[in-house]
Motif scaffolding. Structure first.
Motif, PDB file in Angstrom:
ATOM      1  N   THR B 150       0.819  -1.217   0.000  1.00 35.90           N
ATOM      2  CA  THR B 150       0.000   0.000   0.000  1.00 35.90           C
ATOM      3  C   THR B 150       0.854   1.269   0.000  1.00 35.90           C
ATOM      4  N   ASP B 151       2.112   1.171   0.457  1.00 35.24           N
ATOM      5  CA  ASP B 151       2.990   2.341   0.486  1.00 35.24           C
ATOM      6  C   ASP B 151       3.492   2.647  -0.928  1.00 35.24           C
ATOM      7  N   PRO B 152       3.254   3.853  -1.448  1.00 35.76           N
ATOM      8  CA  PRO B 152       3.606   4.122  -2.842  1.00 35.76           C
ATOM      9  C   PRO B 152       5.114   4.037  -3.138  1.00 35.76           C
ATOM     10  N   ASP B 153       5.965   4.459  -2.187  1.00 38.04           N
ATOM     11  CA  ASP B 153       7.407   4.390  -2.442  1.00 38.04           C
ATOM     12  C   ASP B 153       7.898   2.948  -2.528  1.00 38.04           C
ATOM     13  N   ARG B 154       7.411   2.151  -1.589  1.00 43.42           N
ATOM     14  CA  ARG B 154       7.839   0.760  -1.622  1.00 43.42           C
ATOM     15  C   ARG B 154       7.307   0.058  -2.870  1.00 43.42           C
ATOM     16  N   ARG B 155       6.081   0.421  -3.251  1.00 44.17           N
ATOM     17  CA  ARG B 155       5.511  -0.169  -4.456  1.00 44.17           C
ATOM     18  C   ARG B 155       6.333   0.227  -5.683  1.00 44.17           C
ATOM     19  N   HIS B 156       6.773   1.455  -5.714  1.00 43.91           N
ATOM     20  CA  HIS B 156       7.596   1.948  -6.816  1.00 43.91           C
ATOM     21  C   HIS B 156       8.912   1.140  -6.893  1.00 43.91           C
ATOM     22  N   ALA B 157       9.516   0.906  -5.736  1.00 46.42           N
ATOM     23  CA  ALA B 157      10.773   0.137  -5.711  1.00 46.42           C
ATOM     24  C   ALA B 157      10.533  -1.302  -6.160  1.00 46.42           C
ATOM     25  N   LEU B 158       9.367  -1.868  -5.782  1.00 42.33           N
ATOM     26  CA  LEU B 158       9.060  -3.239  -6.197  1.00 42.33           C
ATOM     27  C   LEU B 158       8.858  -3.320  -7.704  1.00 42.33           C
ATOM     28  N   LEU B 159       8.372  -2.233  -8.287  1.00 39.87           N
ATOM     29  CA  LEU B 159       8.093  -2.244  -9.727  1.00 39.87           C
ATOM     30  C   LEU B 159       9.255  -1.677 -10.540  1.00 39.87           C
ATOM     31  N   THR B 160      10.441  -1.577  -9.923  1.00 37.59           N
ATOM     32  CA  THR B 160      11.625  -1.127 -10.658  1.00 37.59           C
ATOM     33  C   THR B 160      12.604  -2.288 -10.791  1.00 37.59           C
TER      34      THR B 160
END
Lengths: 426, 426
Positions: B150-160
């Motif tokens: 749910t955290d946008p930063d962590r989600r961004h890192a997961l999708l990089t």
């Protein structure tokens, strides 16, 4: 998805959970499907991965991909740690908490070593893809080591394979190992004669396939003997250790031992605080819910349900699938009668061209039974690509007696299989 | 096998060792082929296993089975620990000692982290089937976790996803990951938009594919950008840790990092006490033997050989294969001239329908190049069944944009993926 739709949580994407999810697909419910794995596994063919006839991807498919057409279902890769019956919540290992209006528990079963969990290290069982590749590695490594072993006793132990448990899985494993070790690889070795390898099937009860009629048990035993399997019924295992199996009357030296003797239900009955039978399965009503909670269904190997004749239903895929569909129908308000299992027969295969089938009055064995078995299994395999691939693989291995997935992958504690790094970092 | 035939020991069953073995098959020599693995691996397609397009068994075949027709070859699953040049013996990890008259070393190469071996934990490379399934697991798990994050930063890192190294392997990996993460799975997720995932290809040098002409490097970069890959050339990696990559000017947060930047030769030059180049490769004569030992050949990635133009030969399969066949011919007394590499061109693929080919004067890029690339790779894949299976799998995934081998298998240190045993043994 509108929030006004009832929330359904399904735990487990085996045959039962997936059947429920498919029945609820694109209906007026909001479904969350939770599984520890990202893939649904076609367990009836897992022994073929263990014996190098199929690859893991042939018998497994990503759950997301199977259900991608269902806009009302979300799939979570997570694990349940707690169920709160009063608050109607499910707590996941990641910390997330799911609310539910209806809950379907379909978490299946795992091996049971009857309280002797230390045996697991010496005799792996067969439930997951990792189990299957472990057994495949053990069988293939045993042949490799026998090829370079000079001591005759140790070579004999390397070429002895013991399968413990005479149910369908044990019978299928023993037949498939016999074909792999004694025939498929016969031309590939120089020092050993694979045909001299021994496959021993040990069963505590008086006959193989106890869930089949005695005549088919006898047929199965005869067919296994034809493949060169030594069948020892009425022989309980009393001890197990590295490289040996102890029975009441004999001590077998064998480097490869496979456990197919027992399963126990997952911990769901504990989570729910529900009544359970001796095997740990939750007792369910005729509507497949647990006592006192009409909104909590337990299905498949995790549930203890009884058939019309009062006998417990077997822990097999058709039961789980029918129960999954039934639970979904109850949730959709379409099923009012008690659950009734429709028995379409009982199948087991022995090697590459023989099987036994019990359809009640009609009993089949041999090649025709194998054709029926093949057709049924390929048909029920999920996904077109798997069907096509499994059919071509089977056709190929049938025609050539070869095994296409004979890879030894992964680490092995007993061999010096890691390469030394070239040079250390400064 | 008569003992009077010369004894040839081949170490390594990659492209070089296998080519030598095939050339020596059923000739008047007694051949022992030693490999740590039971299978030959078609490494050029390994990135397709890492990106879930193919299964391990599609690109690997048991060495025994490939060579079962050769009655004069025995295959040992073992590892070399020492070579004695004077006594002409090879010592294996099992303790066995092999005498040789002729020795062919073809032990290949492994990843190089340029002295920073601690990076290996954060950015796995791609050499073995285990490497490939590790990368596959990381990529697929990152998508799964992003779905429930749910955290946008962590989600961004997961999708990089970061691929380090712009050679053929890095280019192929980046293109394939972009297709897997951005397109194939797009319909399967509810909370994330896979098309928003970022794939970043980092290369220290000024352009991608440095072994190709600049025009093709530019084409490759353009095609990668078309797939949505961010290409950063001239960007050396200066730091690496859990979840991040540091370059000279920027810090990239990414949960999935793949290493494709460097290889180093296996330890063979050390075993032999032979002269070596900076990458640890043994310097060989024009006859592919080491100085002072006419009976010891070193070929493939382990050898430092030069072409007719004085340039070092690249570490690619065609060089290894031609060198293997040449070494075998020398042993059979059929080759007297120095080894000369015949260059049939240089190929790299970008995603599912684009490639670049360098045939010297003729340079191809785009779809036609991809057709040539596909044909060449399927043709050279070992074994009919693999060819058939790879072709049907490719055709299927080409038509549907799906990936058939999207399985997350094996343990993962970061997730609570083990089920608690139901109850402890008493």
């Amino acid at each position: 998805m509108l929030a006004v739709y009832p929330k359904v949580v399904i735990v487990g994407a085996g045959f039962g959970g997936l059947a429920a999810a498919k029945r609820l697909a694109n209906r007026k419910v909001e479904v969350t499907l939770v599984d520890r794995r990202n893939h649904h596994l076609f367990q009836p063919l897992l022994y073929q991965v263990a014996t190098a006839a199929l690859s893991p991807a042939d018998i497994a498919a990503p759950i997301r991909s199977i259900l991608s057409y269902a806009r009302n279902i979300r799939v979570l890769l997570d694990e349940v740690v707690r169920v709160d019956r009063d608050r109607k919540t499910v707590t996941l290992a990641s910390g997330r908490i799911l609310d539910f209006d209806k809950l379907i528990i379909a978490t299946g079963s795992s091996h049971s070593y009857f309280g002797r969990d230390q045996w697991a290290a010496f005799a792996p069982g067969l439930k997951s893809i990792e189990d299957a590749t472990t057994i495949r590695r053990n069988v293939l490594l045993a042949l490799e080591r026998a090829e370079s072993e000079t001591d005759p006793d140790r070579r004999h132990a390397l070429l002895t394979f013991v399968v413990i448990g005479g149910g369908p899985t044990g019978v299928e494993m023993a037949g498939a190992i016999a074909e792999l070790a004694r025939r498929s690889v016969s031309k590939d070795f120089r020092n050993i004669t694979p045909a001299c390898s021994r496959v021993i099937l040990v069963e505590a009860g008086p006959r193989l396939l106890p869930s089949f009629p005695p005549a088919l048990s006898a047929k199965a035993e005869e067919m296994l003997r034809g493949l060169g399997v030594h069948v020892r019924t009425g022989t309980p295992v009393t001890g197990l250790g590295y490289g040996h199996v102890q029975t009441s009357d004999v001590w077998i030296s064998a480097k490869t031992i496979v456990w197919a003797a027992g399963v126990e239900a997952s911990a769901a009955a504990d989570w729910l605080g529900a009544e359970q039978d001796r095997a740990g399965r939750a007792l369910v009503t005729q509507g497949l819910t647990i006592k006192g909670s009409d909104d909590i269904f337990v299905i498949g190997d995790t549930a203890s349900a009884r058939g019309a004749n009062g006998q417990p239903l077997p822990a097999i895929a058709p039961v789980a699938k029918q129960q999954g569909a039934y639970a979904a129908d109850r949730i959709l308000g379409r099923a009012r009668k008690p659950f009734a299992y429709r028995d379409f027969g009982n199948l087991a295969t022995i090697g590459r061209s023989r099987a036994v089938i019990d359809w009640g009055r009609i009993q089949l064995s041999g090649f025709i039974a194998w054709l029926v078995w093949s057709a049924a299994h390929v048909w029920f395999l999920i996904g077109f690509r798997s069907r096509l691939s499994v059919m071509t693989t089977w056709l190929w291995s049938y025609l050539t007696y070869r095994r296409s997935a004979r890879l030894i992958i992964g680490t092995d504690g007993n061999s010096a299989s890691t390469i030394a790094p070239r040079r250390k970092a400064a």
